[in-house]
Write a protein that holds these residues in place. Structure first.
Motif, PDB file in Angstrom:
ATOM      1  N   ALA A 195      -9.618   9.130   3.222  1.00 31.57           N
ATOM      2  CA  ALA A 195      -8.389   8.518   3.113  1.00 31.57           C
ATOM      3  C   ALA A 195      -8.050   7.391   4.103  1.00 31.57           C
ATOM      4  N   ARG A 196      -8.109   8.174   5.545  1.00 29.20           N
ATOM      5  CA  ARG A 196      -7.561   7.370   6.644  1.00 29.20           C
ATOM      6  C   ARG A 196      -8.623   6.263   6.835  1.00 29.20           C
ATOM      7  N   LEU A 197      -9.837   6.311   6.517  1.00 25.61           N
ATOM      8  CA  LEU A 197     -10.851   5.112   6.616  1.00 25.61           C
ATOM      9  C   LEU A 197     -10.432   4.061   5.639  1.00 25.61           C
ATOM     10  N   ASP A 198      -9.972   4.644   4.592  1.00 25.94           N
ATOM     11  CA  ASP A 198      -9.623   3.615   3.630  1.00 25.94           C
ATOM     12  C   ASP A 198      -8.422   2.926   3.977  1.00 25.94           C
ATOM     13  N   GLN A 199      -7.231   3.453   4.388  1.00 28.21           N
ATOM     14  CA  GLN A 199      -6.075   2.963   4.759  1.00 28.21           C
ATOM     15  C   GLN A 199      -6.366   1.955   6.200  1.00 28.21           C
TER      16      GLN A 199
END
Length: 506
Positions: free
Chosen positions: A280-284
């Protein structure tokens, strides 16, 4: 003493007419019966219970009734009311059977029939049937009919019992076969529904679980090795590249997150919370940086080789990750099936044990069915125990009863006894004073003279008329009573036979 003798002699002469009437009546009845009773002819037949013609150790009949018990059953069936009435009417045993009460016919037939059996250890079992009738042919015909009924009844009874036994075991085999089919279907359905958790595949699943676990462990080591290789390539690439790549802080953070995510995927699956958080952090961060955030200088061959090597390493890491996911999914399925195996083994063992018990019953029933078929065949062919005729009944040439001398002598004897009893009874019941000695005994006084009782002519006539009425009444009443017994109760010859049989005279 002479006075006493004269006194009793006078009493005897006085009562002699009545005593003579009693004696004559009884003697006449006895002699009349002896002369008028019809002759009775007795015909008899002998039957033998023969053993089985085939030894029991080779083939046994399914009818195992003892010989003595068998004859008792036959005798009871032979003496049934319907049989006796039918035989009496068919062979005209009684001349006036149409006017006779059916109960009298049955009782008379039973009295005229005599069935005896002899049996014992080391002795043959015999049955003797005899019948008494006024006609020798009727006697023989009735006995032969009894013999026919005995043999047919025995054959029908034995074949019926054998047939019932065969029907029972045929039905039992059919019933157990249906139960076996249902239980077999239940076992197949259970095995189909639990084919991945059956006890016979437990060893394979345990080996497979070990192999997959080892594969997962090896994949983790390979992934760690590939990540180290990738990190080294990145480090070498950063120093060897002639062109400096200017990265923004966001791009550097993005690269660090990707490296951390790859490291986490070597240890955890996609469903792990930590992996989900990193992704999720990577997508953000990728959305924030955008596609144009990376600054690339002039391309050179060294960087192109580095990118190819990195792509190969990433491809291998992705392949290992997919293999690990498939292996973990299979491991989860194996763990569930292994946990269910003991419960399935208990249930399957119960089904198989129930099936084996039913199979044992079925095998026993099939064996008994074979014996029942053999026993039924033995009875149909009359190769088992059977009743055979030793001596057929034939019309007797001479009558067996009545014993006319005994009947006539009995009537004379009865008349004598009754006449003497009448004299004694009258003497014992008479308490009047008839002699001087009776007067002395009664009042204890010696009389001077005694005057005898003088019977008048009128009294004498009344006494004689009374005696005559009694004699005539008896002469009429006795024949009428005999006629009534013969017509309304029982034929006189049967009645006399029954009375004589009770006293053991005939």
């Amino acid at each position: 003493m002479n006075a006493e003798v004269k006194f009793y002699w006078s009493l005897f002469l006085k009562r002699l007419p009545v005593m003579a009437v009693i004696f004559v009546l009884c003697s006449a009845v006895g002699v009349g019966l002896a002369l008028t009773l019809p002759s009775r002819y007795v015909a008899d037949a002998r039957l033998l219970v023969e053993g089985a013609q085939i030894p029991d150790e080779l083939a046994a009949s399914t009818v195992q009734t003892g010989a003595a018990e068998q004859l008792q059953i036959i005798e009871q069936r032979l003496m049934t009311r319907a049989n006796l009435i039918d035989i009496a009417n068919r062979f005209r045993v009684f001349e006036n059977s149409g006017r006779m009460n059916p109960d009298v016919v049955v009782n008379s037939m039973r009295d005229l029939t005599n069935i005896t059996t002899t049996a014992g250890r080391d002795r043959a079992t015999l049955m003797t049937i005899s019948f008494k009738a006024n006609n020798p042919k009727v006697a023989a015909d009735v006995v032969n009919e009894f013999v026919t009924l005995v043999r047919s009844s025995d054959a029908v009874r034995r074949q019926g019992l054998a047939g019932q036994t065969l029907d029972f075991f045929e039905e039992e085999v059919r019933r157990l076969s249906e139960i076996l089919s249902r239980k077999s279907s239940a076992i197949v359905a259970f095995q189909e529904a639990n084919k991945d958790a059956l006890p016979e595949g437990l060893e394979y699943r345990l080996d497979r679980q070990s192999q997959l676990q080892e594969r997962v462990n090896l994949a983790a080591r390979d992934t760690a090795s590939l990540n180290e290789q990738r990190n080294r390539l990145l480090a070498v690439g950063s120093t060897a590249t002639s062109q400096t790549v200017q990265l923004t802080p966001e791009q550097q953070q993005l690269r660090a997150l990707r490296s951390e995510l790859n490291g986490a995927l070597t240890i955890y699956s996609e469903d792990n919370p930590k992996v989900k958080l990193l992704r999720a952090r990577l997508d953000q961060l990728e959305n924030a940086v955008g596609s144009d955030g990376q600054t690339v200088t002039v391309d050179d061959p060294a960087k192109r080789v580095l990118e190819l090597q990195l792509a190969e390493v990433d491809s291998r890491i992705e392949f290992i990750r997919n293999e690990v996911a498939r292996s973990e999914e299979e491991l989860q399925s194996l763990r569930e099936s292994i946990e269910k195996t003991p419960e399935n083994a208990i249930a399957l063992e119960a089904l198989q044990r129930d099936y084996q018990n039913t199979q044992s019953q079925y095998n026993a029933a099939v064996g008994s069915l074979g014996k029942a078929q053999t026993g039924e065949r033995i009875e149909v062919l009359s190769k088992g125990e059977r009743i055979s005729i030793i001596e057929q009944a034939i019309p007797p040439s001479e009558p067996n009863s009545p014993n006319r001398k005994v009947i006539a002598g009995g009537g004379v004897l009865l008349g004598t006894v009754l006449a003497g009893s009448f004299f004694l009874l009258m003497e014992l019941m008479n308490r009047t004073i008839r002699r001087p000695v009776d007067l002395i005994r009664g009042i204890g006084v010696q009389p001077l003279v005694t005057i005898p009782y003088l019977e008048t002519t009128q009294v004498r006539r009344r006494r004689r008329a009374f005696i005559t009425i009694i004699i005539v009444g008896l002469a009429i009443a006795v024949p009428v009573a005999l006629w009534a017994v013969h017509v309304f109760f029982m034929p006189l010859d049967l009645f006399v036979d029954k009375v004589l049989n009770k006293f053991g005279i005939n």
